[in-house]
Design a protein around this motif. Structure first.
Motif: not given
Ligand code: CP
Length: 319
Positions: A39-42, A91, A119, A122, A253
């Motif tokens: 994951s980067t964002r979450t 996650r 999710h 999101q 997303p």
């Molecule tokens: N949208 C999303 O879940 O991105 P990541 O996998 O980077 O968290």
């Protein structure tokens, strides 16, 4: 997330938009992130959100835990919880994993994505980004808006959670993609969700199009649709951006695979609000954590955050 109360969602998104100044409601609390998928964002946004609210954050990154030595997921989570954390943000590649852990540990477990199931945060941030883009952020009423979600729907947790959040606030969702990427029934996504295979026609009548990455890692074999066939019918190319109505926006997303489901000319287009989605992720996750961990002290839920969360409507976000 599915079945979430619209009033609760609106309250949470208002809190995300308008946090109390200097609101460090999580001072003295500790949040653990336990991610068994990349994951980067979450993960980053949960960590930033927790820190902005004054919490300590520990990253018990799932992929480097003793699960690799044979320890079970539940034992790993119990071990992390035994160190005195106040909540786990988790996650995992398996649907229901966060729920399983939540039944064993004594602290709330926030679902940051479980397989192709849900999710929830999101979905919440997507609903807020959509509302903002269409001038609906004040009333958070998406009635009359038509959102086209296109790509590998059957393997997408985002499609499920975003459909749930958008339709809870009054919007309609159209799921689009090749047959191999569509669910057997749109009914599982909610009553205001339909299926279409005519991407170009739907682009011309939607208020927002959300493109989804092909989840190759969940196919368990060779790609179910050739790249050429997918691009011919369902990729958001720069030319297809021209089919959108003037007010319609492009959502994603992330992470995106440029040249597969979306081209650089669409991802970099002024109508694309993907970076705004990312930015709102911090605010929405801060609102979730603030609501989650401030409930136990104000009497809502009878003294424990977990019970307070369940009674407030966070039940879909917190496993
Ligand atoms: N949208 C999303 O879940 O991105 P990541 O996998 O980077 O968290």
């Amino acid at each position: 997330m599915r079945g979430a109360d619209p009033g609760w969602i609106r309250g949470l998104l208002r809190r995300a938009r308008d946090p109390e100044p200097g609101d460090r409601v999580l001072g003295g609390r500790t949040i653990a992130t336990l991610f068994f998928e990349n994951s980067t964002r979450t993960k980053t946004s949960f960590m930033l959100a927790a820190r902005r609210l004054g919490a300590d954050v520990v990253d018990a990154s799932g992929t480097s835990t003793s699960v690799a030595k044979g320890e079970s997921l539940v034992d790993t989570a119990l071990t992390v919880a035994a160190m005195g954390v106040d909540a786990i943000v988790m996650r995992h590649a398996s649907a229901g994993a966060a729920g399983l852990v939540a039944r064993h540990v004594g602290c709330p477990v926030v679902n940051a994505g479980d397989g192709k199931h849900e999710h929830p945060t999101q979905g919440l941030l997507d609903a807020l980004a959509l509302a903002e883009s269409q001038g609906r952020a004040d009333d958070l009423d998406l009635t009359g808006l038509r959102v086209l979600i296109c790509g590998d729907i059957a393997n997408s947790r985002v499609a499920r959670s975003s459909s749930a959040a958008i339709t809870a606030l009054g919007g309609r969702v159209v799921l689009c993609g090749p047959v191999a990427f569509l669910p057997a029934s749109a009914g599982a996504f909610g009553p205001a969700v339909t299926v279409s295979r005519d991407f170009d026609a739907e682009l011309a009548r939607c208020d927002a199009v959300m493109m989804l990455r092909t989840q190759f890692e969940r196919h368990g074999g060779p790609p179910r649709v050739s790249r050429r066939a997918f691009r011919a019918g369902f990729a958001l190319t720069r030319d297809r951006v021209g089919l959108l109505r003037p007010h319609a926006v492009i959502m994603h997303p992330g992470p995106w695979n440029l040249g597969i489901e979306i081209d650089a000319g669409a991802a970099g287009h002024a109508r694309c609000i993907a970076r705004r989605q990312v930015a709102l992720g911090v605010s929405v996750r801060a609102a979730v954590l603030a609501e989650l961990l401030s409930l136990g002290s104000d009497g809502d839920g009878g003294g424990t955050p977990a019970r307070g969360v369940a009674s407030s409507g966070l039940a879909g976000v917190v496993a």
